[in-house]
Design a protein around this motif. Structure first.
Motif, short mmCIF file in Angstrom:
data_model
loop_
_atom_site.label_atom_id
_atom_site.label_comp_id
_atom_site.label_asym_id
_atom_site.label_seq_id
_atom_site.Cartn_x
_atom_site.Cartn_y
_atom_site.Cartn_z
N LEU A 185 -10.11 -11.69 -31.05
CA LEU A 185 -11.28 -10.83 -31.13
C LEU A 185 -12.51 -11.72 -31.17
CD1 LEU A 185 -9.91 -8.17 -33.63
CD2 LEU A 185 -10.19 -7.95 -31.16
N VAL A 186 -13.49 -11.40 -30.34
CA VAL A 186 -14.60 -12.33 -30.15
C VAL A 186 -15.90 -11.79 -30.74
CG1 VAL A 186 -13.57 -13.38 -28.12
CG2 VAL A 186 -15.15 -11.45 -27.83
N LEU A 187 -16.65 -12.72 -31.30
CA LEU A 187 -17.97 -12.44 -31.84
C LEU A 187 -18.97 -13.38 -31.19
CD1 LEU A 187 -17.16 -12.34 -35.68
CD2 LEU A 187 -17.51 -10.35 -34.20
N GLY A 188 -20.24 -12.99 -31.20
CA GLY A 188 -21.28 -13.88 -30.69
C GLY A 188 -22.65 -13.36 -31.05
N ASN A 189 -23.59 -14.26 -31.22
CA ASN A 189 -24.97 -13.87 -31.48
C ASN A 189 -25.88 -14.21 -30.30
OD1 ASN A 189 -25.24 -16.63 -31.65
ND2 ASN A 189 -26.05 -16.67 -33.73
N GLY A 190 -25.27 -14.40 -29.13
CA GLY A 190 -26.02 -14.77 -27.94
C GLY A 190 -26.10 -16.26 -27.73
N LYS A 191 -25.71 -17.04 -28.73
CA LYS A 191 -25.67 -18.50 -28.62
C LYS A 191 -24.37 -19.05 -29.18
CE LYS A 191 -28.29 -22.73 -29.61
NZ LYS A 191 -27.34 -23.48 -30.47
N ALA A 192 -24.07 -18.74 -30.44
CA ALA A 192 -22.81 -19.16 -31.04
C ALA A 192 -21.73 -18.12 -30.73
CB ALA A 192 -22.97 -19.32 -32.55
N GLY A 193 -20.54 -18.61 -30.40
CA GLY A 193 -19.43 -17.72 -30.11
C GLY A 193 -18.21 -18.10 -30.90
N GLY A 245 -18.22 -3.84 -22.65
CA GLY A 245 -19.04 -4.61 -21.73
C GLY A 245 -20.45 -4.79 -22.29
N ARG A 246 -21.03 -3.72 -22.82
CA ARG A 246 -22.35 -3.82 -23.43
C ARG A 246 -22.32 -4.75 -24.64
NH1 ARG A 246 -24.40 0.15 -25.81
NH2 ARG A 246 -26.59 -0.28 -25.31
N TYR A 247 -21.28 -4.62 -25.45
CA TYR A 247 -21.12 -5.49 -26.63
C TYR A 247 -21.06 -6.96 -26.22
CZ TYR A 247 -18.57 -7.95 -30.32
OH TYR A 247 -18.17 -8.89 -31.24
N LEU A 248 -20.31 -7.26 -25.19
CA LEU A 248 -20.16 -8.66 -24.76
C LEU A 248 -21.48 -9.23 -24.25
CD1 LEU A 248 -16.73 -8.49 -22.88
CD2 LEU A 248 -17.17 -9.55 -25.10
N LEU A 249 -22.28 -8.41 -23.58
CA LEU A 249 -23.56 -8.92 -23.08
C LEU A 249 -24.51 -9.20 -24.24
CD1 LEU A 249 -25.00 -9.66 -20.45
CD2 LEU A 249 -26.08 -7.41 -20.51
N ILE A 250 -24.57 -8.30 -25.22
CA ILE A 250 -25.39 -8.55 -26.40
C ILE A 250 -24.93 -9.84 -27.09
CG2 ILE A 250 -26.05 -7.69 -28.69
CD1 ILE A 250 -25.54 -4.84 -27.58
N SER A 251 -23.63 -10.05 -27.12
CA SER A 251 -23.05 -11.17 -27.86
C SER A 251 -23.16 -12.50 -27.14
CB SER A 251 -21.57 -10.89 -28.14
OG SER A 251 -21.42 -9.69 -28.87
N SER A 252 -23.41 -12.48 -25.83
CA SER A 252 -23.35 -13.74 -25.07
C SER A 252 -24.64 -14.09 -24.34
CB SER A 252 -22.22 -13.69 -24.04
OG SER A 252 -22.44 -12.69 -23.06
N SER A 253 -25.67 -13.25 -24.42
CA SER A 253 -26.85 -13.48 -23.58
C SER A 253 -28.14 -13.28 -24.35
CB SER A 253 -26.82 -12.55 -22.35
OG SER A 253 -27.88 -12.86 -21.47
N ARG A 254 -28.38 -14.18 -25.31
CA ARG A 254 -29.64 -14.10 -26.07
C ARG A 254 -30.27 -15.49 -26.25
NH1 ARG A 254 -29.05 -10.00 -31.12
NH2 ARG A 254 -31.34 -10.21 -31.04
N THR A 255 -29.85 -16.45 -25.44
CA THR A 255 -30.40 -17.80 -25.51
C THR A 255 -31.38 -17.99 -24.36
OG1 THR A 255 -28.37 -18.65 -26.49
CG2 THR A 255 -29.87 -20.26 -25.53
N PRO A 256 -32.66 -18.27 -24.64
CA PRO A 256 -33.64 -18.40 -23.56
C PRO A 256 -33.20 -19.36 -22.47
CG PRO A 256 -34.75 -18.41 -25.69
CD PRO A 256 -33.28 -18.45 -25.98
N ASN A 257 -33.24 -18.90 -21.23
CA ASN A 257 -32.97 -19.70 -20.03
C ASN A 257 -31.52 -20.15 -19.89
OD1 ASN A 257 -35.78 -19.53 -19.75
ND2 ASN A 257 -36.10 -21.52 -20.73
N VAL A 258 -30.64 -19.66 -20.75
CA VAL A 258 -29.21 -20.02 -20.69
C VAL A 258 -28.41 -18.72 -20.57
CG1 VAL A 258 -27.28 -21.24 -21.77
CG2 VAL A 258 -29.63 -22.06 -22.10
N PRO A 259 -28.12 -18.25 -19.36
CA PRO A 259 -27.42 -16.99 -19.19
C PRO A 259 -25.95 -17.08 -19.59
CG PRO A 259 -28.24 -17.84 -17.08
CD PRO A 259 -28.47 -18.90 -18.10
N ALA A 260 -25.33 -15.92 -19.70
CA ALA A 260 -23.88 -15.85 -19.90
C ALA A 260 -23.20 -16.50 -18.71
CB ALA A 260 -23.43 -14.40 -20.04
#
Length: 807
Positions: free
Chosen positions: A48-56, A366-381
């Motif tokens: 089960l995966v967690l992320g804050n857009g930078k740390a995973g 899918g929405r959860y994963l995008l929130i969790s993986s794409s919140r770092t400026p200029n560094v996309p999922a």
């Protein structure tokens, strides 16, 4: 899915049909909002995966040992790319064009190897943290779950009559992972923390904190290059540095430490704080000599997080996450599916059983994963979001620009997560800078270009290791053209004129400039690309040659057409660049037109030639239908029919990300039942990689709902989620279609919070496949036309106005 309905009941935005839906859901306990299992994960694809857009984090939830894979979005191999790696490559272009003019495709393929540069770098795993527990006997009543609405994972079990509980989250506000551990019996909690990594690292500890410092390789060869000498190269003076800190904060018991671990003895409750930071300091900064102070950043994050209680961090975490996640609610009507662990639900569903809440769960995941993986400026999922355990990950876990990186962001705007689009939009700014050099040195053109692959260093050159790559993939050069469409899409949804003027238009213009200069005339005076390829596919000439290099490939021209149209529209909106706009319009009129082949298919190649693989996973020449907008059943019925024939020839069996794309294509063709058929197939159960004997069959879904390309690629998750929106709402700047591709099995339902172009937010209640109630909100004000079938309604809204009405 009960809370949204209670909220709506209070708002009185409900028809009688919804009372039936609520009652059905009250009787059914299986979830549209949570994944759960009755045993720990054994394989990555069960975590089960967690992320804050930078740390995973990928959590196994083991009893004796809980392994947690850790990732940081900015931890990559390599260092800034030299875009000027082949300054005279462009001088080979005239010779390639001459070969094509003479119809010598074998020679053209051979010469194309001179238009190749270096491979991209790879996304790295930070390491694995181990929570080792002292349990003497086997557990009972084991349960682990992930609640999407909370971005919170929990594990509970009993050992010797004692209940043990773990709660995991990764806070965006604190930039830290936090784990709360409890035992129901005082003094029964005993555990230690250990760490391991595939990277170079050192571990030190004090009484309560474990400190890890290390560095990534300065070069990693792509995994698909196989067994080559020294594929992973380290140098203590090169590469991205990282620091990770692990601190135990206890309420009772005693803390102990060794050189390699920290531990709690005889405790009852404790919180583990994990802070990670890297020296990445921008795509053009050397991370070893110009890097960020990762040690200070990690220490500051840890100090901030550990000064707060778990309850306080959780409260702020929920506010932050739910601000995005709770914007969209979806209910697909009555379900009778059983309450089962997620993997068992998938297996049941694969047999053809009904589980509407699983279909909702996949969309919201899918929405959860995008929130969790794409919140770092200029560094996309990336290809795996932010979750990768491999030092040579599949396809380098990079940015593959011939579909995959873009597919990651198809749901960003229409699924109401525009903020998560920002890392990609910022990345486009970076790659346009290296892309100017690529356009000039590899192609002799102005503007900017990007090719098949990229990475955190915004690499834009064609890959292939200077002649070793396959022409059908390594030499494709329309990556910048495709990426630029995201800039216009963000504007159409947000109506942000400042963004369009300051950010988007200069980049759109640069992409269009490259295309304008790259086009040449064919023998009939039409504009075509030469040389060109169609991503990863090959043709067969009448004399039997299997080639990749041609002129005027359909996918090239489709992307250029979309790019020109969007740049023209942007120029008109901003009332600027009349002369350049006129040049684009003239070139647009001269583009070699689409061709319908002898089979009634949309031709992929300039000539009506056979594909080497007629069922190929790529369908790049259908770009104009989706994600483009210039082919549609209403406006171009003949071309739409040709795309339908092409899709039928290709068939439905394909890889995970390709299935996600095909669902969107069928939705754009307004065939909801065919789209739904493939959506079900996208959710076909696939065993974890450690269990599977081979990848001989196409994609599906792993036990933890990760997309199985296979192996894991996150693009299928994102493409599948985007396709659900396309079935429910499609839009242009002039109109919004309600339920345009609704499958028969979703005859009754409700959706709230989807976005439409023009910056409108939509809610629809429907019964027997017909809208019964519609609500529309505009943040910026504007006019649109709502359509369903032959019925339409004009709506004009003031800024921040909402109207709702019976349809």
């Amino acid at each position: 899915m009960i809370k949204p309905f209670i909220s709506l009941l209070k708002k009185a935005f409900v028809l009688p049909i919804l009372f039936t839906l609520v009652s059905a859901n009250l009787l059914s306990s299986q979830s549209s909002n949570a994944l759960w299992f009755d045993r720990p994960a054994e394989h990555f694809e069960e975590t089960l995966v967690l992320g804050n857009g930078k740390a995973g984090a990928s959590i196994f939830g083991g009893v004796a040992t809980d392994s947690i894979y850790l990732n940081d979005a900015t931890l990559w191999s390599g260092e800034p790319v030299d875009p000027n790696m082949s300054p005279e490559a462009y001088k080979n272009v005239p010779e390639i064009r001459e070969a094509l003019k003479n119809e010598n495709y074998k020679l053209a393929d051979s010469l194309q190897t001179k238009l190749q540069g270096s491979f991209s770098q790879s996304y790295m795993p930070l390491g694995t943290v181990y929570l080792n527990f002292e349990h003497k006997n086997q557990p009972t009543s084991y349960h682990r779950q992930l609640e999407l609405e909370k971005a919170l994972s929990t594990v509970t079990y009993n050992v010797d009559g004692i209940t043990f509980t773990r709660e995991y989250l990764i806070s965006h506000d604190e930039q830290a992972m936090v784990i709360r551990l409890k035992s129901s019996k005082k003094g029964a909690l005993n555990f230690n923390i250990g760490f391991n990594s595939l990277l170079k690292y050192e571990v030190t500890s004090n009484e309560s904190t474990l400190e890890v410092s290390g560095y990534a390789p300065y070069h990693v060869e792509p995994s698909y290059r196989g067994k080559i000498p020294n594929p992973v190269q380290f140098d203590s003076n090169k590469g991205t540095r990282f620091t990770s800190l692990f601190k135990i904060q206890n309420t009772d018991g005693e803390l102990e430490s060794t050189d390699k671990s920290v531990a709690l003895k005889n405790g009852t409750e404790a919180v583990v704080y994990i802070s990670m930071a890297t020296s990445f300091n921008g795509f053009d900064k050397n991370p070893a000599t110009e890097g960020a102070d990762h040690k200070t950043i990690a220490a500051s994050q840890l100090s901030k997080a550990s000064s707060k209680s778990f309850e306080s961090i959780l409260e702020n975490h929920l506010k932050d996450h739910q601000k995005y996640f709770n914007r969209v609610h979806l209910d697909l009507g009555e379900t009778t599916a059983k309450d089962l662990p997620t993997d068992e639900r998938l297996k049941r569903y694969a047999k053809g059983e009904e589980d509407k809440n699983l279909e909702v769960l996949y969309f919201q995941y899918g929405r959860y994963l995008l929130i969790s993986s794409s919140r770092t400026p200029n560094v996309p999922a990336n290809l795996q979001g932010i979750w990768n355990p491999y030092i040579r990950p599949p396809w380098s876990s990079n940015y593959t620009l011939n579909i995959n990186a873009e597919e990651n962001y198809w749901l960003a705007e229409n699924a109401n997560l525009s903020e998560m689009h920002q890392p990609m939009l910022g990345f486009i700014e970076n790659i346009a800078k290296t892309g100017k050099v690529t356009a000039k040195t590899f192609y002799g053109a102005g503007g900017w270009a990007a090719c098949h692959n990229s990475d955190i260093w915004a690499m834009s050159n064609p890959v292939g290791d200077f002649g070793e790559g396959g022409i059908n993939w390594a030499n494709w050069n329309m990556g910048g053209t495709w990426l630029s469409s995201h800039l216009w899409e963000h504007y159409t949804f947000s109506q942000d004129l400042d963004f369009l003027q300051d950010k988007a238009y200069p980049l759109l213009k640069g992409a269009a400039e490259f295309c304008l200069e790259w086009l040449v005339e064919d023998k009939n005076g039409n504009l075509v690309t030469s040389p060109g390829t169609s991503p990863e596919n090959k043709f067969i000439t009448p004399d039997g040659y299997q080639g990749a290099t041609l002129y005027g490939s359909t996918s090239d021209l489709a992307m250029i057409k979309e790019c020109f149209q969007q740049t023209i529209a942007a120029s008109e909106t901003l009332k600027t660049d009349v002369e350049f706009r006129t040049r684009l319009k003239k070139a647009l009129a001269k583009l070699y037109p689409y061709q319908v082949g002898k089979k009634g298919n949309l031709q992929e190649w300039y000539h009506d030639w056979e594909d080497l693989d007629p069922k190929h996973r790529h369908q790049s020449h259908l770009y104009g239908l989706y994600p483009g907008h210039h082919i549609s059943p209403e406006k171009t019925p003949e071309l739409a029919d040709a795309t339908r024939t092409t899709l039928n020839i290709k068939g439905d069996e394909t890889t995970g990300w390709s299935k996600g794309w095909r669902i969107n294509l069928w939705a754009r063709l307004l065939d909801g039942n065919r789209a739904y058929k493939q959506y079900r197939e996208l959710l076909r159960y696939v065993a974890p990689d450690g269990v599977r004997a081979s990848y001989e069959k196409g994609g599906g879904t792993y036990p933890n709902l990760f997309d199985a390309h296979p192996p894991f690629q996150i693009d299928g998750n994102f493409g599948g989620a985007a396709a659900v929106v396309e079935m429910l709402v499609q839009s242009s700047m002039q109109e919004i279609q309600l339920l345009p591709a609704l499958p028969d099995v979703w005859a009754n339902g409700f959706v709230e919070g989807l976005k439409a172009r023009g910056n409108f937010e939509i809610a629809i209640t429907w019964s027997n496949k017909v809208p019964t109630k519609v609500k529309i909100h505009s943040a910026t004000g504007g006019a649109t036309v709502l359509k369903h079938g032959s019925k339409q309604k004009e709506v004009t809204l003031k800024p921040n106005e909402t109207v709702e009405f019976d349809w």
